[in-house]
Design a protein around this motif. Sequence first.
Motif, mmCIF file in Angstrom:
data_model
loop_
_atom_site.group_PDB
_atom_site.id
_atom_site.type_symbol
_atom_site.label_atom_id
_atom_site.label_comp_id
_atom_site.label_asym_id
_atom_site.label_seq_id
_atom_site.Cartn_x
_atom_site.Cartn_y
_atom_site.Cartn_z
ATOM 1 N N UNK A 57 41.913 41.591 44.098
ATOM 2 C CA UNK A 57 43.142 41.982 43.555
ATOM 3 C C UNK A 57 43.621 41.360 42.326
ATOM 4 N N UNK A 58 42.339 41.668 41.282
ATOM 5 C CA UNK A 58 42.471 41.335 39.843
ATOM 6 C C UNK A 58 41.802 42.400 39.215
ATOM 7 N N UNK A 59 42.375 43.257 38.366
ATOM 8 C CA UNK A 59 41.683 44.311 37.813
ATOM 9 C C UNK A 59 40.482 43.998 36.875
ATOM 10 N N UNK A 60 40.650 42.781 36.062
ATOM 11 C CA UNK A 60 39.338 42.286 35.336
ATOM 12 C C UNK A 60 38.171 42.223 36.395
ATOM 13 N N UNK A 61 38.428 41.386 37.509
ATOM 14 C CA UNK A 61 37.403 40.974 38.185
ATOM 15 C C UNK A 61 36.954 42.242 38.942
ATOM 16 N N UNK A 62 37.822 43.076 39.563
ATOM 17 C CA UNK A 62 37.312 44.250 40.036
ATOM 18 C C UNK A 62 36.316 45.080 39.165
ATOM 19 N N UNK A 63 36.776 45.130 37.994
ATOM 20 C CA UNK A 63 35.844 45.981 36.981
ATOM 21 C C UNK A 63 34.669 45.071 36.805
ATOM 22 N N UNK A 64 34.355 43.877 36.777
ATOM 23 C CA UNK A 64 33.328 42.977 36.651
ATOM 24 C C UNK A 64 32.322 43.296 37.821
ATOM 25 N N UNK A 65 33.069 43.599 38.851
ATOM 26 C CA UNK A 65 32.063 43.733 40.231
ATOM 27 C C UNK A 65 31.648 45.058 39.922
ATOM 28 N N UNK A 111 36.470 53.281 34.094
ATOM 29 C CA UNK A 111 37.393 53.820 33.133
ATOM 30 C C UNK A 111 38.776 53.694 33.568
ATOM 31 N N UNK A 112 39.068 54.109 34.922
ATOM 32 C CA UNK A 112 40.280 53.978 35.269
ATOM 33 C C UNK A 112 41.140 52.639 35.268
ATOM 34 N N UNK A 113 40.296 51.653 35.709
ATOM 35 C CA UNK A 113 40.528 50.419 35.576
ATOM 36 C C UNK A 113 41.102 50.066 34.308
ATOM 37 N N UNK A 114 40.399 50.239 33.410
ATOM 38 C CA UNK A 114 40.699 49.889 31.888
ATOM 39 C C UNK A 114 41.947 50.641 31.423
ATOM 40 N N UNK A 115 42.151 51.886 31.768
ATOM 41 C CA UNK A 115 43.069 52.615 31.433
ATOM 42 C C UNK A 115 44.572 52.215 32.167
#
Length: 122
Positions: A57-65, A111-115
């Motif tokens: 439930x954290x976009x930054x952590x999700x992206x890292x994974x 890319x979607x997470x970053x956008x």
Amino acid sequence: MSGFKELKVWQIGIDLVLKVYKITESFPKSEIYGLSSQMRRCAVSIPSNIAEGSSRNNPKEFTQFLYIAQGSLSELDTQFTLAQLLGYIKDFNQIEELIRQIRSMLTGLIKAQKTQNPQTKF
């Protein structure tokens, strides 16, 4: 992000794991603790990291994974190349297609997470 089992990339990742297990069953017994084991661990790592990251439930952590899953996918791709060169498998076009598909989906999801979260530094 929740409901990782509903993510198409996770579902295809599970399909890849099943195929990797099936393929590595035919590897020489001398590879049971070598290439076969490593390929299985890499394959399992892909949907596992997608699941873990989406549950944070954290976009930054999700992206890292997602990046970690992408790394495991590249590692698995390399191991399939080695297995083919060693003569353990003859043709892995079907697996290559799954790898391409997952790589594309992971890239799109990153890319979607970053956008969607431009304020979060990745």
